[in-house]
Design a protein around this motif. Structure first.
Motif, PDB file in Angstrom:
ATOM      1  N   ASN A 137       0.811  -1.225   0.000  1.00 48.86           N
ATOM      2  CA  ASN A 137       0.000   0.000   0.000  1.00 48.86           C
ATOM      3  C   ASN A 137       0.844   1.275   0.000  1.00 48.86           C
ATOM      4  N   ALA A 138       2.128   1.142   0.242  1.00 51.33           N
ATOM      5  CA  ALA A 138       3.018   2.302   0.277  1.00 51.33           C
ATOM      6  C   ALA A 138       3.498   2.634  -1.131  1.00 51.33           C
ATOM      7  N   THR A 139       3.858   3.874  -1.334  1.00 47.57           N
ATOM      8  CA  THR A 139       4.453   4.268  -2.610  1.00 47.57           C
ATOM      9  C   THR A 139       5.844   3.671  -2.751  1.00 47.57           C
ATOM     10  N   TYR A 140       6.545   3.660  -1.638  1.00 49.16           N
ATOM     11  CA  TYR A 140       7.916   3.141  -1.581  1.00 49.16           C
ATOM     12  C   TYR A 140       7.845   1.715  -1.051  1.00 49.16           C
ATOM     13  N   LYS A 141       7.992   0.728  -1.935  1.00 48.44           N
ATOM     14  CA  LYS A 141       7.793  -0.677  -1.595  1.00 48.44           C
ATOM     15  C   LYS A 141       9.143  -1.390  -1.498  1.00 48.44           C
TER      16      LYS A 141
END
Length: 236
Positions: A130-134
């Motif tokens: 769900n994060a932009t930075y995965k």
């Protein structure tokens, strides 16, 4: 046309002579044009008649992963002079991680030279699907997989891997996410798989950190018996 027929006859005669040849013939290039040396009984591979016994032996070499040109492509830089064939498994796994993390020889394995440095599992879970930075971790090496939305977005094929260490999943080919953030000591067959996966991710993604939990991997539990390991599984 006549020239072609003449050549064809020559080839047929040559083939016949090869069939009648009593012994192995070595030409001036030290090659056996009859291939008899390849098919000698002591070199014949009964399991695979299209593979020589010598090739089979090379394929089953326990140090194959250390000699693989793909894996060795990461063995560059100031550490390139190290002789990986002389390393035990612990030394070799440290060497692979040190190379990926750009840690100079002699220094403790860490994320000091990476973007995020040393991270823990709480940090990782903040960078899930769900994060932009995965992020994902493989054997302690943390990769940025943010750009691969097909795999790691909430509707991606492996969304459940993002934000976690997936080493045990990859070692057992249990690609359903159930065994993410599971930590055991490694058997040799596990390490071979892990080395391959680390090389795969290294070619696709950027190394951004080190999962500090692997500072204590000597304290990890022994792996379950092979029959108790998760079955090879992929939901897709």
């Amino acid at each position: 046309r006549d020239t072609a027929l003449s050549r064809s006859r020559i080839f047929h005669v040559t083939d016949a002579l090869r069939i009648l040849a009593e012994g192995t013939v070595i030409n001036d290039q030290e090659r056996d044009p009859t291939f008899k040396s390849f098919w000698k009984k002591d070199q014949f591979n009964e399991e695979n008649p299209y593979q020589s016994a010598a090739a089979a032996l090379k394929d089953n070499d326990p140090k194959k992963e250390k000699k693989c040109p793909v894996i060795n492509s990461i063995n560059k830089g100031e550490d390139a002079e190290e002789n990986v064939d002389d390393m035990d498994e612990k030394e070799y796994q440290d060497y692979i991680r040190r190379t990926l993390l750009k840690v100079p020889k002699g220094e403790k394995i860490s994320g000091k030279y990476t973007k995020e440095g040393n991270v823990d599992l709480d940090f990782m879970i903040k960078h899930d699907c769900n994060a932009t930075y995965k992020l994902i971790s493989v054997h302690g090496v943390v990769f940025d997989v943010s750009d691969n939305l097909e795999k790691y977005a909430p509707d991606g094929e492996y969304f459940f891997f993002a934000g976690k260490d997936i080493s045990w999943c990859l070692a057992c080919s249990a690609l359903n996410g159930e065994y993410a953030n599971t930590f055991f000591k490694w058997r040799e067959e596990h390490l071979r798989k892990i080395y391959g996966w680390m090389e795969y991710y290294k070619e696709k993604y950027t190394v951004v950190g080190y999962l500090e939990k692997f500072d204590h991997e000597d304290e990890f539990a022994d792996p379950p018996e092979e029959e108790d390991e998760p079955e090879i599984f992929s939901p897709f």
